[in-house]
Motif scaffolding. Structure first.
Motif, short mmCIF file in Angstrom:
data_model
loop_
_atom_site.label_atom_id
_atom_site.label_comp_id
_atom_site.label_asym_id
_atom_site.label_seq_id
_atom_site.Cartn_x
_atom_site.Cartn_y
_atom_site.Cartn_z
N SER A 23 32.39 38.31 34.63
CA SER A 23 33.53 39.20 35.27
C SER A 23 34.73 38.19 35.00
CB SER A 23 33.24 39.00 36.74
OG SER A 23 32.08 39.87 37.06
N ARG A 24 34.66 36.98 34.81
CA ARG A 24 36.01 36.12 34.58
C ARG A 24 36.39 36.34 33.26
NH1 ARG A 24 33.66 30.99 36.08
NH2 ARG A 24 35.40 30.01 35.27
N VAL A 25 35.52 36.32 32.24
CA VAL A 25 35.79 36.65 30.85
C VAL A 25 36.38 37.92 30.78
CG1 VAL A 25 34.80 37.32 28.64
CG2 VAL A 25 34.17 35.10 29.91
N GLN A 26 35.87 39.22 31.78
CA GLN A 26 36.51 40.50 31.39
C GLN A 26 37.94 40.37 31.86
OE1 GLN A 26 33.53 42.60 33.74
NE2 GLN A 26 32.43 43.29 31.99
N TYR A 27 38.24 39.71 32.78
CA TYR A 27 39.60 39.70 33.19
C TYR A 27 40.47 38.60 32.59
CZ TYR A 27 38.64 43.03 36.51
OH TYR A 27 38.16 44.41 37.26
N PHE A 36 42.43 33.46 28.78
CA PHE A 36 42.60 32.14 29.84
C PHE A 36 41.74 32.71 30.70
CE2 PHE A 36 46.76 31.87 27.31
CZ PHE A 36 46.80 30.74 26.93
N LEU A 37 40.85 31.63 31.24
CA LEU A 37 39.67 32.20 32.11
C LEU A 37 40.38 31.99 33.57
CD1 LEU A 37 36.95 32.93 31.62
CD2 LEU A 37 35.94 30.67 32.20
N PRO A 38 40.33 32.84 34.31
CA PRO A 38 40.57 32.58 35.80
C PRO A 38 39.46 31.85 36.47
CG PRO A 38 40.17 34.87 35.55
CD PRO A 38 40.12 34.03 34.26
N ASP A 39 39.67 31.15 37.73
CA ASP A 39 38.58 30.72 38.43
C ASP A 39 37.99 31.81 39.27
OD1 ASP A 39 39.45 28.07 37.68
OD2 ASP A 39 40.82 28.08 38.82
N ASN A 79 46.05 34.49 33.01
CA ASN A 79 45.83 33.16 33.97
C ASN A 79 45.90 31.92 33.11
OD1 ASN A 79 44.29 35.37 35.57
ND2 ASN A 79 44.73 33.92 37.10
N VAL A 80 47.04 31.64 32.60
CA VAL A 80 47.45 30.29 31.86
C VAL A 80 46.86 28.84 32.67
CG1 VAL A 80 49.01 28.96 30.59
CG2 VAL A 80 49.21 31.74 30.64
N LYS A 81 47.27 28.85 33.96
CA LYS A 81 47.10 27.83 34.79
C LYS A 81 45.77 28.14 35.64
CE LYS A 81 50.92 25.80 33.86
NZ LYS A 81 51.04 24.30 33.02
N GLY A 82 44.77 29.06 35.03
CA GLY A 82 43.79 29.18 36.17
C GLY A 82 43.91 29.78 37.14
N GLY A 83 43.24 29.43 38.36
CA GLY A 83 43.55 30.05 39.46
C GLY A 83 43.04 31.54 39.75
N ILE A 84 43.69 32.40 40.53
CA ILE A 84 43.22 33.57 40.91
C ILE A 84 43.77 34.73 40.20
CG2 ILE A 84 42.99 35.22 42.85
CD1 ILE A 84 43.88 32.70 44.77
N CYS A 85 42.97 35.53 39.60
CA CYS A 85 43.52 36.86 38.80
C CYS A 85 43.16 37.87 40.03
CB CYS A 85 42.38 37.40 37.71
SG CYS A 85 42.67 38.81 37.04
N LEU A 86 44.39 38.49 40.41
CA LEU A 86 44.48 39.38 41.58
C LEU A 86 44.59 40.73 40.79
CD1 LEU A 86 45.06 40.64 44.22
CD2 LEU A 86 47.54 39.86 44.17
N SER A 87 43.52 41.49 40.62
CA SER A 87 43.58 42.86 39.98
C SER A 87 44.03 43.84 41.29
CB SER A 87 42.30 43.05 39.34
OG SER A 87 42.22 44.57 39.20
N LEU A 88 45.07 44.79 40.93
CA LEU A 88 45.42 45.82 41.67
C LEU A 88 44.65 47.17 41.15
CD1 LEU A 88 49.13 44.56 41.90
CD2 LEU A 88 47.16 44.28 43.83
#
Length: 456
Positions: A23-27, A36-39, A79-88
């Motif tokens: 899932s993280r790769v998909q986003y 850039f992989l989100p956490d 997500n260049v700095k990682g963290g949360i990808c907030l999908s709307l």
């Protein structure tokens, strides 16, 4: 990410909080193909959830990157700095259709095309329609101040936004703007947020103006043996009182690319202009006649065609719509830029692009919106060649330098994001960049909303 912060996020989003690798790769990527992989990925369903998330992120100093469908060309949703990808993406509904005021409240995740289809039965449309309109979201369009072919007559995204619902970094929910035609109470925060590339606040809803569907339209193709004359014709048409919906141009390299790839029946020309006019039936006929008369007086025009059927209209637009998909036949690598210059400088910029192409011995294919000076510059190179790859990026630097010299901008539609941030100060200057940083600080003191974009 701290375990207690993640637990609080999971308590809010349940199975819409995604932590697995797939899932993280998909986003993790957008149209730039950078990754850039989100956490963690969260799929919000309402503004309250976004507010709760931002309170947690602000408390634990976790980066949050808002995202639609990831169609951007400059890395704004990464997500260049990682963290949360907030999908709307799940916030995709019409909240209120106000026919009396010809306005509509929509959620930020609504796809542009879906909005067009929703309002069409009411005899209305939403003019901003970027090329990605079938999958790009309204929130993303607002974040990048997207344009599209209709910008000549109808303007860009900022001209159609009356208000926004936003969530600040600390979770505060706020509404900017109103349905009033006139409203000058305080700073115009709505306009400031449009084009801010998701760096100031999370846009959750938008109040948009709508416009009546035109009664009729006509599509015209003019082919020229001289690019300069083609550019000059745009101004002559506008000065005649005709305001086209769209004036698109295709240079000779792009024409040849489409001809080779699709065996298309396109004229031999240095440039093609595709012009669309709309309005009442009588207005459309008058505008078409004016363009026809102007064309008779221009000896550089090698062909003139007016579409009589939908099929002919589609054939005319083929030269414009088919360019990007056919560029792979030239090379597998492409730097896709969207510079813009004053309309009067369009031909001169094309000449400078041709010189850059010769300087680095790389094909540069150009097309775009002649009516507003927006050029889509495609620098083609073979990725397995270190020399070509290096020269492509050198050519890109030269393109931006020449554009700025002509009073242009490094981006007309795609934004700055991460791909153009090294050039922003060159265009706007250090003092203005520092002012942008102070504005960012006022909205987002802990720098958690979409950090590392635009050098902010």
């Amino acid at each position: 990410m701290k375990a207690n912060a993640l637990k609080k996020i999971k308590d809010i989003f349940k199975d819409r909080c995604l932590t697995d690798k797939l899932s993280r790769v998909q986003y993790s990527y957008d149209a730039t193909q950078n990754m850039f992989l989100p956490d963690v990925v969260v799929l919000a369903e309402n503004t309250r959830e976004v507010s709760q998330l931002m309170k947690i992120a602000n408390k634990y100093n976790i980066p949050v990157v808002p995202r639609g469908w990831g169609s951007g060309f400059t890395g704004g949703a990464l997500n260049v700095k990682g963290g949360i990808c907030l999908s709307l993406e799940k916030m995709d509904k019409v909240v209120e259709l106000d026919l009396d005021n010809m306005m509509v409240w929509v959620e930020a995740g609504m796809v542009n095309y879906d909005l067009q289809e929703y309002v069409k039965p009411y005899g209305l449309f939403f003019p901003p329609d970027p090329s990605s309109w079938k999958f790009s979201t309204i929130g993303g369009n607002i974040a990048e101040n997207a344009g599209g072919p209709k910008a000549v007559k109808y303007g860009v995204m900022k001209d159609w936004i009356k208000g926004l619902e936003i969530v600040l970094a600390d979770g505060t929910i706020m509404q900017t703007g109103s349905k009033n035609i006139k409203d000058v109470a305080g700073y115009d925060l709505t306009s400031l947020l449009v084009g801010s590339e998701g760096t100031l606040a999370i846009i959750t809803k938008a109040l948009l103006k709508l416009y009546p569907l035109p009664e009729a339209k006509k599509t015209i193709q003019l082919a020229f043996d001289d690019m300069k004359k083609a550019a000059a014709m745009v101004n002559r048409i506008l000065l005649s009182g005709v305001i086209p919906v769209a004036v698109e141009f295709v240079d000779k390299d792009a024409i040849q690319t489409v001809k080779n790839a699709l065996n298309a029946d396109l004229p031999r020309a240095d440039a093609i202009l595709i012009i669309e006019v709309d309005g009442s039936k009588s207005e459309v006929e008058q505008q078409t006649d004016k363009i026809k008369e102007l064309s008779k007086k221009e000896p550089s025009i090698v062909s003139f065609k007016i579409a009589k059927t939908k099929q002919e209209e589609d054939e005319i637009w083929l030269a414009r719509r088919s360019i990007s998909p056919t560029l792979k036949q030239i090379a597998d690598g492409k730097l896709n830029e969207d510079i813009v210059v004053p309309r009067s400088k369009l031909a001169e910029m094309i000449e400078r692009l041709q010189k850059i192409s010769k300087k680095y011995n790389l094909p540069i294919v150009n097309f775009g919106h002649a009516g507003d000076g927006n050029i889509h510059v495609n620098i083609m190179y073979h990725t397995d060649s270190k020399k070509e790859t290096k020269n492509a990026f050198k050519a890109m630097n030269d393109v931006f330098d020449e554009c700025i010299k002509l009073g242009g901008s490094i981006t007309g539609e795609h934004g700055v994001g991460i791909t153009k941030q090294d050039f922003l100060e060159k265009q706007i200057g250090k003092a203005q960049l520092e002012l942008l940083k102070r504005i960012k600080q006022a909205f987002d003191p802990n720098n958690i909303i979409n950090p590392a974009k635009m050098r902010l």
